[in-house]
Design an enzyme around this catalytic site. Sequence first.
Site, mmCIF file in Angstrom:
data_model
loop_
_atom_site.group_PDB
_atom_site.id
_atom_site.type_symbol
_atom_site.label_atom_id
_atom_site.label_comp_id
_atom_site.label_asym_id
_atom_site.label_seq_id
_atom_site.Cartn_x
_atom_site.Cartn_y
_atom_site.Cartn_z
ATOM 1 N N TYR A 128 0.894 -1.151 0.000
ATOM 2 C CA TYR A 128 0.000 0.000 0.000
ATOM 3 C C TYR A 128 0.935 1.203 0.000
ATOM 4 O O TYR A 128 1.828 1.296 0.847
ATOM 5 C CB TYR A 128 -0.873 0.069 1.254
ATOM 6 C CG TYR A 128 -1.667 -1.167 1.584
ATOM 7 C CD1 TYR A 128 -2.249 -1.954 0.591
ATOM 8 C CD2 TYR A 128 -1.852 -1.547 2.917
ATOM 9 C CE1 TYR A 128 -2.987 -3.083 0.912
ATOM 10 C CE2 TYR A 128 -2.590 -2.670 3.248
ATOM 11 C CZ TYR A 128 -3.158 -3.439 2.248
ATOM 12 O OH TYR A 128 -3.881 -4.551 2.573
ATOM 13 N N CYS A 181 1.345 3.013 3.356
ATOM 14 C CA CYS A 181 1.714 2.207 4.524
ATOM 15 C C CYS A 181 3.127 2.572 4.983
ATOM 16 O O CYS A 181 4.066 2.544 4.181
ATOM 17 C CB CYS A 181 1.631 0.731 4.152
ATOM 18 S SG CYS A 181 2.529 -0.386 5.249
ATOM 19 N N PHE A 183 5.269 0.902 6.759
ATOM 20 C CA PHE A 183 6.194 -0.225 6.616
ATOM 21 C C PHE A 183 6.609 -0.414 5.159
ATOM 22 O O PHE A 183 7.766 -0.737 4.867
ATOM 23 C CB PHE A 183 5.554 -1.499 7.171
ATOM 24 C CG PHE A 183 5.250 -1.428 8.641
ATOM 25 C CD1 PHE A 183 6.257 -1.525 9.584
ATOM 26 C CD2 PHE A 183 3.948 -1.245 9.088
ATOM 27 C CE1 PHE A 183 5.991 -1.451 10.941
ATOM 28 C CE2 PHE A 183 3.662 -1.173 10.444
ATOM 29 C CZ PHE A 183 4.685 -1.273 11.370
ATOM 30 N N CYS A 184 5.672 -0.211 4.242
ATOM 31 C CA CYS A 184 6.001 -0.290 2.813
ATOM 32 C C CYS A 184 6.924 0.856 2.409
ATOM 33 O O CYS A 184 7.848 0.674 1.608
ATOM 34 C CB CYS A 184 4.729 -0.252 1.974
ATOM 35 S SG CYS A 184 3.567 -1.586 2.323
#
Length: 380
Positions: A109, A112, A114-115
């Site tokens: 995403y 996101c 973390f992404c």
Amino acid sequence: MAAAWGRALGRVGLQFLRTRGGIGGPVSSLVPRVPLQGAGGGSGSGFRSRLFWSVPGRRVRGRVFGGAFLLGGGLGLYQTAKFCFHNQLAEQMALQSDTGELRLTLYQYKTCPFCSKVRAFLDYHGLHYDIVEVNPIMRKEIQFSQYRKVPILLADDGETLQLNDSSVISSAIKTYLISKNTNLKQVLSYYPEMKYKDEKGKEVTEYSNKYWVMLGEQEVEDHYPSKESMKEEVKWRRWVDDWLVHLISPNVYRTPTESLASFDYIVREGNFGSFEGFCAKYLGAAAMFVISKRLKNRHELQSDVRQDLYKAVNDWVAAIGKKRPFMGGSRPNLADLAVYGVLRVMEGLQAFDDMMAHTSVQPWYEHMERATKQHQGKHE
């Protein structure tokens, strides 16, 4: 140039074959008369004369000469094709060298945190990767995986492997890039998966060693100023996952107005259908405004969650100090990339502008932005 020569020779050969007169045609003027001397030199009719008249029949002689030109053209084209093939092969080898011989696909995403951490890592190191934007509602794009979270990175160095968890991805790929003689499958064995159930009975997946780059002693000396700096990197990477990332949602969904602005950005950048996007923008904004209050209580944040964000960011800047531009010293380390990746998901939102105005993070952030966009870690 080789291609031009080949085409020219081929055209000359074809023209000669079309010439009924053989040596009497226009090509004869292209071959100079060279007198022969020595035994049987005779009247000096020359090399060209003796060559052609030794073949019976003018048409045959013409075809032989045209065939010679065609052969020359063919050889020219062959050399051209060979040259182009070697060039393409060299380009492919250079591309493989640049990417550590990895073919990478990131399932994500865009908004996101973390992404974003993973993208910051890949971009800084100049690694080429394809992106698959996952629909956050249906998640059909990751149906192939039993791991139902993002980011997921598929990496192929001769065998396609799946890497889960943003910290594992960064640690494993960094290990692979440094340890040239170790394949990715071997590297992943250093980060074993562990499953357990938390206090609510929910199954949790974790990974051993996920904050460590798994190197030998000589490799550590070559890539870290000291062993203490490596431990410092691990400490702050853990801090990013355990603390900093949990400050993002309460801050970007702090008020109804900010929540709506955040979901407008999420829908605009994400993979939503029209109806899904409409529902996500308005229903999601309302839901996340309520959820953000629960998150604030869960993580014991202050009434004004901005203060926790400011303190966290200033703690980070203080840990770097004034004598070095990055936590990693003269160049960013994995902790720098993790903090930068998390903070940049707020760009364009009120929380980001407030953070820049009320903390001392801006110089470091701008250095990180430049280092990442310029792929400065590509040749580390």
